[in-house]
Design a protein around this motif. Structure first.
Motif, mmCIF file in Angstrom:
data_model
loop_
_atom_site.group_PDB
_atom_site.id
_atom_site.type_symbol
_atom_site.label_atom_id
_atom_site.label_comp_id
_atom_site.label_asym_id
_atom_site.label_seq_id
_atom_site.Cartn_x
_atom_site.Cartn_y
_atom_site.Cartn_z
ATOM 1 N N LEU A 49 -0.122 -7.551 -6.428
ATOM 2 C CA LEU A 49 0.445 -8.762 -6.376
ATOM 3 C C LEU A 49 0.170 -9.457 -7.561
ATOM 4 C CD1 LEU A 49 -0.262 -9.953 -2.658
ATOM 5 C CD2 LEU A 49 1.948 -9.018 -3.780
ATOM 6 N N ILE A 50 -1.053 -9.542 -8.079
ATOM 7 C CA ILE A 50 -1.449 -10.053 -9.710
ATOM 8 C C ILE A 50 -0.440 -9.238 -10.562
ATOM 9 C CG2 ILE A 50 -2.987 -10.256 -11.411
ATOM 10 C CD1 ILE A 50 -5.169 -10.809 -9.103
ATOM 11 N N VAL A 51 -0.322 -8.095 -10.658
ATOM 12 C CA VAL A 51 0.307 -7.308 -11.583
ATOM 13 C C VAL A 51 1.956 -7.805 -11.491
ATOM 14 C CG1 VAL A 51 1.259 -5.141 -12.418
ATOM 15 C CG2 VAL A 51 -1.060 -5.492 -11.876
ATOM 16 N N LEU A 52 2.321 -7.882 -10.274
ATOM 17 C CA LEU A 52 3.562 -8.244 -9.998
ATOM 18 C C LEU A 52 4.050 -9.516 -10.412
ATOM 19 C CD1 LEU A 52 4.729 -6.510 -6.636
ATOM 20 C CD2 LEU A 52 5.286 -5.847 -8.785
ATOM 21 N N LEU A 53 3.332 -10.505 -10.025
ATOM 22 C CA LEU A 53 3.306 -11.928 -10.664
ATOM 23 C C LEU A 53 3.302 -11.949 -12.361
ATOM 24 C CD1 LEU A 53 3.445 -14.862 -10.180
ATOM 25 C CD2 LEU A 53 0.882 -14.735 -9.973
ATOM 26 N N ALA A 54 2.439 -11.087 -12.680
ATOM 27 C CA ALA A 54 2.231 -11.329 -14.364
ATOM 28 C C ALA A 54 3.804 -10.480 -14.890
ATOM 29 C CB ALA A 54 1.240 -10.506 -14.811
ATOM 30 N N LEU A 55 4.331 -9.589 -14.293
ATOM 31 C CA LEU A 55 5.596 -8.958 -14.881
ATOM 32 C C LEU A 55 6.658 -10.056 -14.578
ATOM 33 C CD1 LEU A 55 5.107 -5.278 -13.530
ATOM 34 C CD2 LEU A 55 5.275 -6.227 -15.915
ATOM 35 N N ALA A 56 6.630 -10.750 -13.451
ATOM 36 C CA ALA A 56 7.625 -11.826 -13.159
ATOM 37 C C ALA A 56 7.464 -12.839 -14.025
ATOM 38 C CB ALA A 56 7.697 -12.087 -11.832
ATOM 39 N N LEU A 57 6.521 -13.155 -14.478
ATOM 40 C CA LEU A 57 6.187 -14.350 -15.400
ATOM 41 C C LEU A 57 6.486 -13.947 -16.583
ATOM 42 C CD1 LEU A 57 5.174 -17.170 -15.860
ATOM 43 C CD2 LEU A 57 2.810 -16.280 -16.191
ATOM 44 N N HIS A 58 6.292 -12.785 -17.097
ATOM 45 C CA HIS A 58 6.612 -12.084 -18.621
ATOM 46 C C HIS A 58 8.255 -12.096 -18.587
ATOM 47 C CE1 HIS A 58 7.765 -8.963 -21.279
ATOM 48 N NE2 HIS A 58 6.717 -9.511 -22.207
ATOM 49 N N ALA A 59 8.763 -11.631 -17.576
ATOM 50 C CA ALA A 59 10.300 -11.756 -17.544
ATOM 51 C C ALA A 59 10.761 -12.804 -17.624
ATOM 52 C CB ALA A 59 10.752 -10.652 -16.421
ATOM 53 N N ALA A 60 10.539 -13.746 -16.976
ATOM 54 C CA ALA A 60 10.982 -15.269 -17.085
ATOM 55 C C ALA A 60 10.801 -15.924 -18.309
ATOM 56 C CB ALA A 60 10.205 -16.147 -15.859
ATOM 57 N N VAL A 61 9.571 -15.687 -19.202
ATOM 58 C CA VAL A 61 9.564 -16.294 -20.330
ATOM 59 C C VAL A 61 10.054 -15.431 -21.429
ATOM 60 C CG1 VAL A 61 7.563 -16.624 -22.030
ATOM 61 C CG2 VAL A 61 7.005 -17.079 -19.633
ATOM 62 N N THR A 62 10.292 -14.323 -21.256
ATOM 63 C CA THR A 62 11.236 -13.649 -22.190
ATOM 64 C C THR A 62 12.555 -13.999 -22.125
ATOM 65 O OG1 THR A 62 9.767 -11.676 -22.136
ATOM 66 C CG2 THR A 62 11.944 -11.470 -22.878
ATOM 67 N N ARG A 63 13.262 -14.194 -21.078
ATOM 68 C CA ARG A 63 14.394 -14.751 -20.643
ATOM 69 C C ARG A 63 14.814 -16.076 -21.345
ATOM 70 N NH1 ARG A 63 19.633 -13.753 -20.114
ATOM 71 N NH2 ARG A 63 20.825 -15.065 -18.715
ATOM 72 N N ILE A 64 13.679 -17.152 -21.064
ATOM 73 C CA ILE A 64 13.833 -18.276 -21.538
ATOM 74 C C ILE A 64 13.868 -18.139 -23.325
ATOM 75 C CG2 ILE A 64 12.686 -20.337 -21.718
ATOM 76 C CD1 ILE A 64 11.799 -20.068 -18.996
ATOM 77 N N ILE A 65 12.943 -17.631 -23.637
ATOM 78 C CA ILE A 65 12.889 -17.478 -25.039
ATOM 79 C C ILE A 65 14.278 -16.804 -25.579
ATOM 80 C CG2 ILE A 65 11.941 -16.240 -27.053
ATOM 81 C CD1 ILE A 65 9.249 -16.533 -25.544
ATOM 82 N N ASP A 66 14.849 -15.764 -25.036
ATOM 83 C CA ASP A 66 16.072 -15.376 -25.412
ATOM 84 C C ASP A 66 17.428 -16.318 -25.144
ATOM 85 O OD1 ASP A 66 15.184 -12.890 -26.122
ATOM 86 O OD2 ASP A 66 15.701 -12.003 -24.008
ATOM 87 N N LEU A 67 17.392 -17.224 -24.176
ATOM 88 C CA LEU A 67 18.341 -17.953 -24.131
ATOM 89 C C LEU A 67 18.033 -19.217 -25.200
ATOM 90 C CD1 LEU A 67 18.200 -18.567 -20.307
ATOM 91 C CD2 LEU A 67 19.999 -17.562 -21.621
ATOM 92 N N HIS A 68 16.814 -19.498 -25.622
ATOM 93 C CA HIS A 68 16.752 -20.492 -26.500
ATOM 94 C C HIS A 68 17.156 -20.071 -27.724
ATOM 95 C CE1 HIS A 68 14.865 -23.915 -28.575
ATOM 96 N NE2 HIS A 68 14.199 -23.262 -29.243
ATOM 97 N N ASP A 69 17.022 -18.565 -28.281
ATOM 98 C CA ASP A 69 17.519 -18.168 -29.574
ATOM 99 C C ASP A 69 18.880 -18.061 -29.424
ATOM 100 O OD1 ASP A 69 14.518 -17.936 -30.162
ATOM 101 O OD2 ASP A 69 14.682 -15.791 -29.955
ATOM 102 N N ALA A 70 19.670 -17.854 -28.295
ATOM 103 C CA ALA A 70 21.163 -17.729 -28.310
ATOM 104 C C ALA A 70 21.490 -19.282 -28.650
ATOM 105 C CB ALA A 70 21.334 -17.305 -27.028
ATOM 106 N N TYR A 71 20.988 -20.078 -28.083
ATOM 107 C CA TYR A 71 21.221 -21.649 -28.151
ATOM 108 C C TYR A 71 21.163 -22.054 -29.800
ATOM 109 C CZ TYR A 71 21.415 -26.568 -27.798
ATOM 110 O OH TYR A 71 21.562 -27.896 -27.939
ATOM 111 N N ARG A 72 20.077 -21.827 -30.349
ATOM 112 C CA ARG A 72 19.944 -22.116 -31.681
ATOM 113 C C ARG A 72 20.945 -21.283 -32.319
ATOM 114 N NH1 ARG A 72 13.724 -21.205 -33.330
ATOM 115 N NH2 ARG A 72 14.613 -22.166 -35.213
ATOM 116 N N GLU A 73 21.333 -20.278 -32.212
ATOM 117 C CA GLU A 73 22.305 -19.376 -33.108
ATOM 118 C C GLU A 73 23.916 -20.160 -32.953
ATOM 119 O OE1 GLU A 73 22.357 -15.392 -32.388
ATOM 120 O OE2 GLU A 73 20.164 -15.141 -32.835
ATOM 121 N N ARG A 74 24.112 -20.506 -31.748
ATOM 122 C CA ARG A 74 25.137 -21.103 -31.545
ATOM 123 C C ARG A 74 25.362 -22.514 -32.080
ATOM 124 N NH1 ARG A 74 24.201 -19.478 -26.141
ATOM 125 N NH2 ARG A 74 23.991 -21.582 -25.628
ATOM 126 N N ARG A 75 24.227 -23.208 -32.129
ATOM 127 C CA ARG A 75 24.298 -24.392 -32.747
ATOM 128 C C ARG A 75 24.537 -24.404 -34.257
ATOM 129 N NH1 ARG A 75 18.951 -27.652 -31.157
ATOM 130 N NH2 ARG A 75 18.321 -26.285 -32.913
#
Length: 77
Positions: free
Chosen positions: A23-49
């Protein structure tokens, strides 16, 4: 406590530990995926801006050029 009871308690503890670690490994993977997605969205927003700012600057330049007074030169015959 009999040896069988001690083994059963140890097995329950080991299984609980294994499930907890999974469960700890799954939680860590989910957290990593969420943070990666947020960073990608932020980078795309900066490029569009940045692209929108560049287009606005180009439009302002073109408008300034269009606003310049023009002189009509006589045509040579």
């Amino acid at each position: 406590m009999t040896p069988d009871q001690a083994y059963i308690i140890g097995a329950i503890g080991g299984a609980t530990l294994a499930v907890t670690l999974v469960l700890i490994v799954l939680l860590a993977l989910a957290l990593h995926a969420a943070v990666t997605r947020i960073i990608d969205l932020h980078d795309a927003y900066r490029e569009r801006r940045a692209h929108a700012r560049q287009q606005a600057a180009e439009l302002a330049t073109l408008n300034a050029i269009n606003a310049l007074p023009t002189t009509r030169h006589p045509t040579e015959n």
